[in-house]
Design a protein around this motif. Structure first.
Motif, short mmCIF file in Angstrom:
data_model
loop_
_atom_site.label_atom_id
_atom_site.label_comp_id
_atom_site.label_asym_id
_atom_site.label_seq_id
_atom_site.Cartn_x
_atom_site.Cartn_y
_atom_site.Cartn_z
N PRO A 47 45.10 27.43 31.58
CA PRO A 47 45.71 28.63 31.95
C PRO A 47 46.80 29.16 32.94
N ASN A 48 47.35 27.88 32.88
CA ASN A 48 48.98 27.63 33.77
C ASN A 48 50.12 28.36 32.21
N GLU A 49 49.77 27.68 31.36
CA GLU A 49 50.32 28.48 29.90
C GLU A 49 50.54 30.64 30.56
N ILE A 50 49.73 30.74 30.33
CA ILE A 50 49.01 32.17 30.32
C ILE A 50 49.21 33.12 31.13
N TYR A 51 49.76 32.62 32.59
CA TYR A 51 49.17 32.77 33.64
C TYR A 51 50.76 34.18 33.70
N ARG A 52 52.10 33.60 34.01
CA ARG A 52 53.12 34.69 33.73
C ARG A 52 53.01 35.43 32.67
N MET A 53 52.58 35.31 31.84
CA MET A 53 52.60 35.93 30.79
C MET A 53 51.73 37.60 31.11
N LEU A 54 49.72 36.98 31.23
CA LEU A 54 49.70 37.85 32.32
C LEU A 54 49.84 38.51 32.65
N ASP A 55 50.50 38.64 33.79
CA ASP A 55 50.91 39.20 35.40
C ASP A 55 51.80 40.03 34.49
N ARG A 56 53.07 39.53 33.11
CA ARG A 56 53.96 40.58 32.78
C ARG A 56 53.35 41.51 32.29
N LEU A 57 52.54 41.85 31.76
CA LEU A 57 51.87 42.34 30.96
C LEU A 57 50.96 43.36 31.38
N VAL A 58 50.62 43.40 32.91
CA VAL A 58 50.45 43.67 33.69
C VAL A 58 50.94 44.42 34.27
N ARG A 59 52.19 44.83 34.69
CA ARG A 59 53.30 45.08 35.21
C ARG A 59 53.59 46.21 34.15
N TYR A 62 50.26 47.45 30.68
CA TYR A 62 49.72 46.64 29.25
C TYR A 62 48.02 46.18 29.32
N LEU A 63 47.76 44.97 30.30
CA LEU A 63 46.62 44.74 30.76
C LEU A 63 46.14 45.68 31.89
N VAL A 64 45.53 45.76 32.11
CA VAL A 64 44.70 45.82 33.40
C VAL A 64 44.21 44.48 34.12
N THR A 74 44.75 48.05 28.48
CA THR A 74 45.47 49.61 27.91
C THR A 74 45.84 50.20 27.11
N LEU A 75 45.33 51.57 27.51
CA LEU A 75 45.80 52.74 26.22
C LEU A 75 47.44 53.15 25.99
N LYS A 76 47.79 52.14 26.76
CA LYS A 76 49.06 52.08 26.61
C LYS A 76 49.60 52.09 24.71
N LEU A 77 49.24 50.94 24.79
CA LEU A 77 48.83 50.75 23.60
C LEU A 77 48.82 52.13 22.19
N PHE A 78 47.95 52.33 22.14
CA PHE A 78 47.60 53.89 21.64
C PHE A 78 48.79 54.58 22.23
#
Length: 272
Positions: A47-59, A62-64, A74-78
């Motif tokens: 979980p620690n490996e992907i925490y920062r990546m998830l945070d950046r993708l939300v910011r 790309y993710l919510v 999200t629909l950003k890629l669409f």
């Protein structure tokens, strides 16, 4: 394009980028969202490996992150994909080759894709001269009673074909063909459809698939062939078919995937 070592491994690696793409690809196939722990487990990471990546993708949008502490795409890629629609690219790259076919075969030609239960005409090129048979761009035509529809159905996999038939929009005077499964199997085996038009007397629909990079059918190219009696060098249907197959292979968007063999025919467009 990145160079590769002799063993096939990447010479220039970007672990952070790979990690972000892995997350997006994982969530693109998930309908309910996933927790950080579930994502980490699916990707064989902590979980620690992907925490920062998830945070950046939300910011970056790309993710919510939902109230249930799950991540959803999200629909950003669409939206990004539709800034340069694939259909527009397909048509722009196909039209020059379609025009060449029409000039050399002295026949008209149209391109058809599947669209929510029917066939949609997305490009049309008229035959040279002062007359010809044309189908209006934007028209919806039958899946069951056209050469284009038979191509799209025949080259779809079983699950996709079933969905297409379930979504089918019933057209006026449309008739369910006898032994449809057998007919489509024959089309797939020989690599083309050639059938009398069920809308216009004296016209033979010659249809071939446009095969894309993934080996799937992108569209159907159809020539509504008319027997020309006003010119001495009118081409027979077999020659027009070979020219139509060559046109489909020459379209750059389809050729991106390499040499896609069509069942029943050699690379020269002749019967194997």
């Amino acid at each position: 394009m990145a160079d590769r070592n002799d063993d096939g491994s990447d010479r220039y690696r970007a672990p952070a980028l790979d990690k972000g793409l892995d997350i997006l690809e994982l969530l693109a196939n998930d309908e309910e969202g996933m927790s950080q722990i579930a994502i980490a487990k699916a990707l064989d990471r902590t979980p620690n490996e992907i925490y920062r990546m998830l945070d950046r993708l939300v910011r970056r949008g790309y993710l919510v992150r939902t109230a249930a502490d799950r991540y959803e795409i999200t629909l950003k890629l669409f939206g990004m994909a539709h800034r340069h629609p694939p259909m527009r690219r397909l048509v722009s790259q196909a039209l020059p080759r379609m025009r060449r076919f029409a000039r050399e075969a002295q026949q008209s030609l149209h391109m058809v894709v599947y669209d929510r239960g029917s066939c949609l005409v997305i490009a049309q090129v008229d035959a040279p001269g002062y007359w010809g048979l044309a189908i209006r761009v934007g028209s919806h035509i039958s899946l069951l009673n056209t050469g284009s529809g038979h191509i799209l159905l025949a080259f779809a996999d079983a699950a996709e074909r079933q969905l297409m038939l379930e979504e089918r929009e019933v057209m006026p005077h449309e008739i369910w063909p006898d032994n449809l499964d057998g007919r489509l199997a024959d089309v797939l085996a020989r690599g083309y459809e050639m059938m009398p038009s069920q809308q216009t007397t004296g016209v033979t629909n010659i249809s071939v698939p446009l095969i894309g990079p993934a080996g799937t059918v992108l569209a159907a190219l159809t020539c509504p062939h008319i027997e020309r009696i006003d010119i001495e060098d009118a081409l027979p249907k077999a020659q027009v078919l070979a020219m139509l197959q060559a046109a489909a292979r020459d379209i750059p968007f389809a050729a991106d995937g390499g040499d896609q063999a069509v069942p029943g025919f050699s690379s020269e467009g002749t019967k194997a």
